[in-house]
Every structure is written in C-alpha cells, then in structure tokens.
Scaffold this motif. Structure first.
Motif, PDB file in Angstrom:
ATOM      1  N   GLU A   8      51.132 -14.345   5.689  1.00  0.00           N
ATOM      2  CA  GLU A   8      52.255 -15.187   6.083  1.00  0.00           C
ATOM      3  C   GLU A   8      52.719 -14.803   7.488  1.00  0.00           C
ATOM      4  O   GLU A   8      52.301 -13.795   8.042  1.00  0.00           O
ATOM      5  CB  GLU A   8      53.425 -14.969   5.117  1.00  0.00           C
ATOM      6  N   TYR A  32      49.918  -8.292   4.112  1.00  0.00           N
ATOM      7  CA  TYR A  32      51.286  -8.551   3.635  1.00  0.00           C
ATOM      8  C   TYR A  32      52.166  -7.419   4.135  1.00  0.00           C
ATOM      9  O   TYR A  32      51.852  -6.245   3.935  1.00  0.00           O
ATOM     10  CB  TYR A  32      51.310  -8.621   2.102  1.00  0.00           C
ATOM     11  N   TYR A  79      48.781 -11.080  -4.853  1.00  0.00           N
ATOM     12  CA  TYR A  79      49.330 -11.737  -3.676  1.00  0.00           C
ATOM     13  C   TYR A  79      48.355 -12.789  -3.147  1.00  0.00           C
ATOM     14  O   TYR A  79      48.732 -13.917  -2.826  1.00  0.00           O
ATOM     15  CB  TYR A  79      49.632 -10.694  -2.594  1.00  0.00           C
ATOM     16  N   ALA A 138      48.357 -15.671  -5.329  1.00  0.00           N
ATOM     17  CA  ALA A 138      49.557 -16.475  -5.126  1.00  0.00           C
ATOM     18  C   ALA A 138      49.434 -17.345  -3.879  1.00  0.00           C
ATOM     19  O   ALA A 138      49.835 -18.509  -3.872  1.00  0.00           O
ATOM     20  CB  ALA A 138      50.781 -15.564  -5.016  1.00  0.00           C
ATOM     21  N   ALA A 141      49.536 -21.376  -3.791  1.00  0.00           N
ATOM     22  CA  ALA A 141      50.634 -22.046  -3.100  1.00  0.00           C
ATOM     23  C   ALA A 141      50.153 -23.201  -2.229  1.00  0.00           C
ATOM     24  O   ALA A 141      50.951 -24.036  -1.807  1.00  0.00           O
ATOM     25  CB  ALA A 141      51.403 -21.044  -2.245  1.00  0.00           C
ATOM     26  N   GLU A 179      56.272 -29.409  -8.782  1.00  0.00           N
ATOM     27  CA  GLU A 179      56.865 -28.341  -7.998  1.00  0.00           C
ATOM     28  C   GLU A 179      55.742 -27.494  -7.425  1.00  0.00           C
ATOM     29  O   GLU A 179      54.810 -27.125  -8.133  1.00  0.00           O
ATOM     30  CB  GLU A 179      57.735 -27.492  -8.920  1.00  0.00           C
ATOM     31  N   LEU A 180      55.827 -27.198  -6.118  1.00  0.00           N
ATOM     32  CA  LEU A 180      54.793 -26.360  -5.518  1.00  0.00           C
ATOM     33  C   LEU A 180      55.064 -24.901  -5.872  1.00  0.00           C
ATOM     34  O   LEU A 180      56.224 -24.489  -5.996  1.00  0.00           O
ATOM     35  CB  LEU A 180      54.787 -26.532  -4.005  1.00  0.00           C
ATOM     36  N   ALA A 181      53.972 -24.157  -6.017  1.00  0.00           N
ATOM     37  CA  ALA A 181      54.133 -22.746  -6.364  1.00  0.00           C
ATOM     38  C   ALA A 181      54.689 -21.975  -5.176  1.00  0.00           C
ATOM     39  O   ALA A 181      54.360 -22.264  -4.031  1.00  0.00           O
ATOM     40  CB  ALA A 181      52.777 -22.169  -6.766  1.00  0.00           C
ATOM     41  N   THR A 182      55.566 -21.035  -5.431  1.00  0.00           N
ATOM     42  CA  THR A 182      56.031 -20.164  -4.350  1.00  0.00           C
ATOM     43  C   THR A 182      55.260 -18.862  -4.413  1.00  0.00           C
ATOM     44  O   THR A 182      54.756 -18.467  -5.456  1.00  0.00           O
ATOM     45  CB  THR A 182      57.531 -19.858  -4.473  1.00  0.00           C
ATOM     46  N   VAL A 183      55.166 -18.206  -3.241  1.00  0.00           N
ATOM     47  CA  VAL A 183      54.372 -16.987  -3.170  1.00  0.00           C
ATOM     48  C   VAL A 183      55.173 -15.828  -3.745  1.00  0.00           C
ATOM     49  O   VAL A 183      56.333 -15.630  -3.380  1.00  0.00           O
ATOM     50  CB  VAL A 183      53.994 -16.701  -1.706  1.00  0.00           C
ATOM     51  N   VAL A 184      54.546 -15.093  -4.659  1.00  0.00           N
ATOM     52  CA  VAL A 184      55.228 -13.910  -5.184  1.00  0.00           C
ATOM     53  C   VAL A 184      55.052 -12.747  -4.219  1.00  0.00           C
ATOM     54  O   VAL A 184      53.997 -12.567  -3.623  1.00  0.00           O
ATOM     55  CB  VAL A 184      54.690 -13.515  -6.575  1.00  0.00           C
ATOM     56  N   ARG A 185      56.113 -12.010  -4.038  1.00  0.00           N
ATOM     57  CA  ARG A 185      56.045 -10.854  -3.142  1.00  0.00           C
ATOM     58  C   ARG A 185      56.585  -9.644  -3.900  1.00  0.00           C
ATOM     59  O   ARG A 185      57.570  -9.762  -4.620  1.00  0.00           O
ATOM     60  CB  ARG A 185      56.896 -11.079  -1.901  1.00  0.00           C
TER      61      ARG A 185
END
Lengths: 278, 350
Positions: free
Chosen positions: A42, A229, A249, A252, A256, A266-272
C-alpha cells in the motif's frame, strides 16, 4: 539468476523527528539478478523509500543502515557523493512516477536526454544528439526529430513517460528501478508504456525492480514479487504463484481488488496487523 | 504557392493584431495613470494659485491667475488640456525652479538612474547567488549567515546606515567621498550628454572625474544595494527551496548530476520568472528615487526633487515626477513580460 546484481541485507531507513523516529524500511533483505522483481504494497509501505535508498538518494534527515548492500559486488554503503555519481545514471537508474513533475519544465526533451549522455557517456554535441534521437526511436516515439525540440508541457502523459524512459535508459544501465511508472497515466496508455519498458529491459538484459500497487500488472510483468507492509518485507513469492500466497496480508490485498465479473455488495478491506512488524 | 501566400498573410495579420493589442493596452495604462495622478493632484487641499501668487496677493491677481491656470473650467476639460500638453512634452513650469518640469526631470532623473542602476546590479550580483546558496544549504551555517545578513538589511533604517557610513568611511577613514555627486572643484567640467556622470566622464576620457564620481557614488549605491539584496536574496531563497523539492531535481540526480549541478542547471532556470519580477520591482522602486538616501547624501535625484516639490505645493512638478515614475513602472513591467517569455517556454504563445 546465477549472477547477483544487487544484494541487500537488513536494510533500514529511518527518519528522526522531534516526535520520535519513523522507521520507513525495517530489516529488508533481498537479492536481485538480471530479472524482474516486483515490489507491491500500500501507499506508505516503504516501497519508494527503499528504491531511493538503493540509489543513495534518501532525503535528509533520513538515515540508511544495512548489514550489506552490494551492486555488482561493489559496496554501496558509505559511498562519497563523487562515487555515487559514477554509478547513478551510468549503471543504475530510476524511472519515476509522473513525467509532469519529473521532467524539467524549462528544458527541451532532447536536451534532457542528451544531458544523460553527456554526464555518463562522455559524448557531446552531434553524438549526444544522435544517441538521444535513437533512444526516442527506441521508445516508439513516431517523430523523434520533432519531439527532440519540444518542451515537457507540449507532450501528452504517455509521450512524457516514454521520454522519461528514454532519458533514464540512454546510458544503458544494469539496474532499473521503476517507481510506479504507469500510475500517473491513462489506462489505455499504461499497457503501451509497459510493453516498451518490457522490451527494453529484455533486450538490454537489465535487472528491474518494479514498484507498484497494481497486483495484476506486477504479477503479469515480473518474475518474482516482494510484498511490503509497514516497511517490512512480509512475503516473497514467484509472480505466477501470487494467488497461492500464504501470508494473510497478501491474501487480503488480492481479495481487496475488485473483479469485473463478480458483483459484490461490499468490497473487502485490507486487514492489517501490527504484530507482523515484530 | 497560394497556400504559402495565405500563410504569410495570416502570420502578418497575426503579428499586426498582437502589436495592436500591445499598443492599445499601453495607451490604456498610460491614460489610467495620468487620469489618476491628475485627479489626486486636483483633489488635494493644496491651492496651486497660492503657490504662485503668495498669500499677500490681492483678490484681483488671485482671480486672474485662477482663470489663467484654467481652474474655472470643468475637471474633464482641465484633464483634456493637461493630457494634450503632456503628449507634446509640456509638463508645465515648476513654481520652485521657474523652469519647465520636463527640463528639471531630465536634469534630476539621470542622477537617480545612475544610483539605482549601480545599486541593483550590485544587489543582483550578490543577492541572487546568496539566496541560491542559502536555499541549497538550508539549515546549515551558510544559510544562517545569509539570513542574518538579510535580516539586518531590512531592519536597519536606511538614513541611520547612511549617516554611520558617512561618519566612518568618509569622516574617519576617508575611503570614500562625501555627499553630492562630485567634489565642488569638479562641478560643471564635464559636458552633460547622458546626465550619468560615470558615462559622461568616461566618454570624455576625464578619468579623474570618473574616479571622483565613483567615490561619491559607491557609498549610497552600496547602501541601497544592501537593502535590495536583502530582499532579492530572501525571495531567491524561498523560490529555490520550492524548486529544490521538485521531482525533476531528484530525476537530475538520478541521471548523474551532482547536487550543485542540479541546483544551478536545473532548479535555477526554473525560478527565473518570479526572480525577474522581484528584481524588476526592486529596480522600479529604486528608480522612484530613494528619498531618505538622497537626502542623507545630498544626492540631487528624483526623490529629492519630488519631495521638495511636495513641501512647496509645486503641483506641476509633483505631477510630472509622478507620471515619470508611472512610466518607469510600465516600462519595467513590459521589459519583464518580454523576459518571461525568453526564460519560460510555457509562457510563449504558439
């Protein structure tokens, strides 16, 4: 990849400030042969900072430490400014994101490409011009003689990025770091620029570090992929095996990306998870 | 062949159109300038008649002079008459010197011009590199030194610096000459050609006069230069800091440019447009005549002339001087516009 072009061990880049130190890159280690290495992550994951650190252009007050960084067996740590100038442009280079900002607005395109020749190849005048024109031709610019005399604001984004590639590759370096080279371009032009970059890297046998946040582009364009990350390299895998990535990650990130063929409410959100940084 | 002719006609009419719009904008600016200065001069409480006849004159003489000056006519007619005279080079007669204002201005302006030009050249030659170095070494000792020097430059009152300079360099050390443009013994030896003493003396080969004029000029010019260089350096520094953070500077270094190479060859050409504006404005404000400096150094320039005219209600002289300053500003702005296009390809029209 028998020959190791770039060997990075435990690279750390940190920026001290009054409110404490920000660690932009943490203990990153990787090697690069004459291959294409993709780095994804990201915004703010340290991709670009790592690229600049390899070129010795970390902005002050950044601090770069590493156990080892070698390029063609040469140590890159603690080099003097004069030593860096022998490497930059001539043997390692970088294509930056947006030609609107990375080309000098008051210099003609031909002059900017010629400058790379003059600085690195020891050629001047006619010979620099000949090579610049040849390079403009190599990046598939239709009318090199005309573009040679244009200023950056007279070019479209795609043309500008091709001129940028010409400017950075004319001295035939061994290593190219492409820092999101197509992110600022229209989607229709992106593929064209990627194809040109691909052909040049292949023809000249360069090592390529391709920094991007576009998973599709990276997985089709590169041989290997590093996933970053928070300044840390979480996973390394073959590009073709990206979809079998093990790290949550990476999974994810892949999940996403929206798909054209599948409707999702709903779009998936990135897990952090900050635990990963330990 | 026919195409070629059409092309040429188009180009010619295009050039004609541009010249037309250039001249009309020039005329409009000139009209606005004269209208405003004229209006202000008529709206002040100063009575131009009293300035001529004195307060002991009889009512009869007063009224006669009043009518002679055309003050009984409507304002617009007065302005028309003023404009017609101005265009034929007649700015009226100065009450104070009893000479045509134009003659006075031709006499005083070169003194200011000489002082301002030497000052701005010094200011640019020191201020611009100073600002570039301060920006490139931002936060280092070079930056600190340059910033402190500049801070003094715009904090110290000019008359104080002038007096101290005269006291030390002329009075105590005798390194420079005192007030005025020449020692009295050299007055009126050189024929006035340009009115600029350095040039006039050089043209006649009178090198001792040249040296004397220079030793008179150097101190006031240095003081004015100090003030303009403080401003120029500060602005150059901030323009350069802005450019040095741009991506193309990093691109230049990736290409193998040294840091200072990127500073001078890449960042510096990109600050030319704002820098020209700053230098142009500084020069224009110096050409107005630095009243305080001219007073301290008894320099017979435009600033002193207008100030004296103001104190004596000599409205023709004030008006003439103001119009001259306005025209200097217009001229400098035009010249700057022309320079912008040379330095920035984005400002050239296709």
């Amino acid at each position: 990849m028998s020959e190791i072009l770039l060997d990075v061990q435990d690279l750390n880049v940190s920026f001290p400030s009054q409110r404490g130190t920000t660690k932009a890159v943490r203990n990153a280690s990787f090697t690069l042969g004459r291959e294409r290495l993709g780095i994804v992550g990201e915004s703010g994951s340290g991709k670009s900072t790592m690229g600049r650190a390899i070129l010795g252009l970390t902005p002050s007050p950044g601090i770069v430490t590493a156990k080892k960084i070698t390029f063609n067996g040469e140590n890159l740590l603690g080099r003097s400014e004069a030593d860096w100038q022998l490497l930059r442009g001539r043997r390692m280079t970088m294509v930056m994101q947006d030609p609107k900002y990375s080309l000098n607005p008051v210099m003609k395109i031909g002059h900017q490409i010629g400058e790379t020749c003059r600085l690195n190849l020891g050629v001047t005048g006619q010979e620099a011009q000949r090579r610049s024109l040849a390079m403009l031709d190599a990046v598939k610019i239709r009318d090199p003689d005309r573009v040679y005399n244009l200023y950056p604001h007279e070019l479209s984004g795609g043309m500008g990025q091709r001129a940028m590639i010409a400017m950075m590759l004319v001295a035939e370096p061994d290593l190219l770091i492409a820092d999101e080279p197509t992110s600022a371009l229209d989607v229709t032009v992106q593929n064209e620029v990627l194809r040109i970059l691909d052909a040049l890297v292949r023809d000249r046998g360069m090592g390529l570090i391709f920094i991007s946040h576009n998973l599709t582009v990276v997985s089709s364009f590169c041989d290997r992929i590093l996933v970053m990350y928070g300044g840390k390299i979480l996973e390394e895998c073959k590009a073709k095996e990206l979809h079998h990535a093990k790290h949550p990650y990476t999974q994810a990130l892949i999940a996403a990306a929206p798909s054209l063929y599948e409707r999702r409410a709903e779009l998936a959100t990135v897990v952090r998870n900050p635990e990963w940084l330990k | 062949m026919v195409d070629d002719q059409i092309g040429r006609t188009n180009a010619a009419s295009h050039a004609l159109k541009r010249a037309g719009s250039f001249i009309s904008s020039l005329a409009l600016t000139f009209l606005g300038l004269t209208a405003i200065t004229f209006l202000i001069s008529r709206m002040t409480k100063i009575d131009p008649v009293l300035a001529i006849v004195g307060d002991k004159a009889s009512k009869e003489v007063y009224d006669k002079t009043y009518a002679m000056l055309g003050l009984d006519k409507p304002l617009i007619v007065q302005y028309g008459g003023y404009l017609r005279k101005l265009l034929s080079g007649d700015m009226g007669t100065s009450v104070l010197t009893s000479q045509p204002v134009l003659t006075d201005l031709i006499h005083v302006f070169p003194a200011t011009f000489e002082l301002a030009t030497v000052a701005i050249v010094m200011g640019v030659l020191i201020g611009v590199p100073g600002g570039v170095i301060a920006a490139a070494r931002k936060g280092h000792w070079q930056d600190q030194v340059i910033r402190v020097v500049c801070l003094f430059g715009y904090s110290i009152p000019v008359f104080w610096l002038g007096l101290v300079g005269l006291f030390v360099l002329y009075g105590k050390l005798g390194w420079v000459s005192g007030t005025g443009r020449l020692d009295i013994g050299y007055d009126d030896i050189v024929t006035t050609r340009s009115g600029i003493l350095l040039i006039d003396a050089a043209l006649e080969g009178q090198w001792d006069i040249f040296r004397n004029a220079f030793s008179h000029l150097i101190l006031p010019a240095s003081i004015l230069a100090y003030f303009s260089l403080a401003y120029i350096a500060r602005m150059t520094r901030s323009f350069m800091i802005d450019q040095l953070s741009q991506e193309y500077i990093i691109a230049a270094r990736i290409k193998g440019r040294s840091y200072w190479g990127a500073v001078w060859k890449h960042a510096f050409p990109n600050i030319m447009v704002p820098l020209i504006t700053v230098i142009g404005l500084s020069y224009a404000s110096l050409l107005e005549g630095a009243v305080l400096t001219e007073t301290v150094f008894a320099w017979p320039g435009l600033g002193q002339y207008i100030t004296r005219a103001l104190f004596n209600s000599d409205m023709n002289a004030v008006l003439g001087g103001t119009v001259l300053i306005g025209m200097v500003f217009i001229g400098i702005n035009l010249f700057c516009d022309f320079l912008y296009k040379i330095f920035d390809p984005r400002l050239r029209s296709a």
